[in-house]
Design an enzyme around this catalytic site. Structure first.
Site, PDB file in Angstrom:
ATOM      1  N   HIS A  78      61.059  62.239   0.417  1.00  6.16           N
ATOM      2  CA  HIS A  78      61.063  63.593   0.246  1.00  6.16           C
ATOM      3  C   HIS A  78      59.989  64.039   1.038  1.00  6.16           C
ATOM      4  CE1 HIS A  78      61.450  67.457  -1.826  1.00  6.16           C
ATOM      5  NE2 HIS A  78      60.415  67.295  -2.156  1.00  6.16           N
ATOM      6  N   SER A  79      60.156  65.397   1.931  1.00  5.65           N
ATOM      7  CA  SER A  79      58.996  65.944   2.539  1.00  5.65           C
ATOM      8  C   SER A  79      58.204  64.896   3.318  1.00  5.65           C
ATOM      9  CB  SER A  79      58.261  66.464   1.456  1.00  5.65           C
ATOM     10  OG  SER A  79      57.172  67.705   1.984  1.00  5.65           O
ATOM     11  N   LEU A  80      56.915  64.754   2.962  1.00  5.76           N
ATOM     12  CA  LEU A  80      56.403  63.800   3.921  1.00  5.76           C
ATOM     13  C   LEU A  80      56.895  62.400   3.787  1.00  5.76           C
ATOM     14  CD1 LEU A  80      53.823  62.704   5.530  1.00  5.76           C
ATOM     15  CD2 LEU A  80      52.624  62.295   3.523  1.00  5.76           C
ATOM     16  N   ALA A  82      60.080  61.687   3.921  1.00  4.90           N
ATOM     17  CA  ALA A  82      60.969  61.764   4.863  1.00  4.90           C
ATOM     18  C   ALA A  82      60.596  61.133   6.097  1.00  4.90           C
ATOM     19  CB  ALA A  82      61.934  63.016   4.998  1.00  4.90           C
ATOM     20  N   SER A 102      64.922  64.027   2.820  1.00  3.33           N
ATOM     21  CA  SER A 102      64.809  65.191   2.142  1.00  3.33           C
ATOM     22  C   SER A 102      63.700  66.346   2.248  1.00  3.33           C
ATOM     23  CB  SER A 102      64.603  64.799   0.572  1.00  3.33           C
ATOM     24  OG  SER A 102      64.400  65.854  -0.428  1.00  3.33           O
TER      25      SER A 102
END
Length: 231
Positions: A78-80, A82, A102
């Site tokens: 998720h975010s970083l 990803a 994500s």
């Protein structure tokens, strides 16, 4: 140790400043054949006393040995997280059965937000507070904030200095997830992930903003369960 017969391991990477313990409830809510394996970076949670790493190379050197490729496994970031999941998938000799990315633009796209990782402490905290990058409970606890700041700054350094290096696409399916009201990542930026796989690509948007995994967790986990059938 490889995953038990019929099971698939799901290695999970959190957002900048995130704690792997946020994935702990997933184990009880996903089917038994999915073994949730949260990946904890140094400088937080049970690794709070470990020095945070501020380069992609150092982060990958820390997490790659944790991933067991002896059995079927998938990666969720998720975010970083990803970026870390994608970069890990690109380096492991035996790739994942699926990559879930994500709330992050495709890796070849440029950063479009202002760079903040090198700001003085007060401005760094203020900027994160403005964007919701720090929970209110942390902002209201000076001791907690002081303990978390090194990891936050290190994570933002990785994120903001990240530069994609051209390489062959992955051969596993890629699922790109995002929040319908996420101001940081557009559906078009998510769809650019399809460039990075020769396998099937799918995009799914959930109600919520950049933190949709918290507010739409049930819907997200239902998608993950459907995408990870027993082996």
């Amino acid at each position: 140790m490889s995953a038990s017969p019929g099971k698939v391991r799901l290695y999970c990477f959190a957002h900048a400043g995130g704690d792997a313990r946020s994935f702990a409830p997933w184990s009880a809510e996903l089917p038994e054949h999915v073994e949730v394996c949260p990946v904890q970076l140094p400088g937080r949670g049970r690794r709070l006393r470990d020095r945070p790493v501020a380069t992609l190379a150092a982060a990958l050197a820390d997490v790659l040995p944790v991933i067991d490729t002896g059995g079927p496994y998938a990666l969720f970031g998720h975010s970083l997280g990803a970026v870390l999941a994608y970069e890990a998938a690109s380096r492991l000799a035996r790739g994942p059965v699926r990559l879930f990315v994500s709330a992050h633009r495709a890796p070849h796209l440029p950063l479009r937000e202002p760079v903040i990782h090198d700001l003085p402490r007060e401005r760094f905290v203020a900027r994160l507070a403005e964007t919701g990058g720090i929970p209110r409970a942390v902002l209201d606890s000076p001791g907690f904030l002081r303990a978390l700041l090194p990891a936050l700054r290190a994570d933002f350094t990785i994120s903001e200095t990240y530069r994609y290096v051209e390489r062959p696409p992955l051969d596993c399916p890629v699922d790109a997830y995002g929040g319908l009201d996420d101001p940081d990542v557009t559906p078009a930026e998510l769809d650019e992930w399809q460039r990075h796989t020769t396998g099937r690509y799918r995009r799914k948007l959930f109600p919520g903003n950049h933190s949709y995994p918290e507010t739409a967790r049930g819907s997200l986990l239902a998608e993950l369960a459907a995408a990870l059938p027993g082996t």
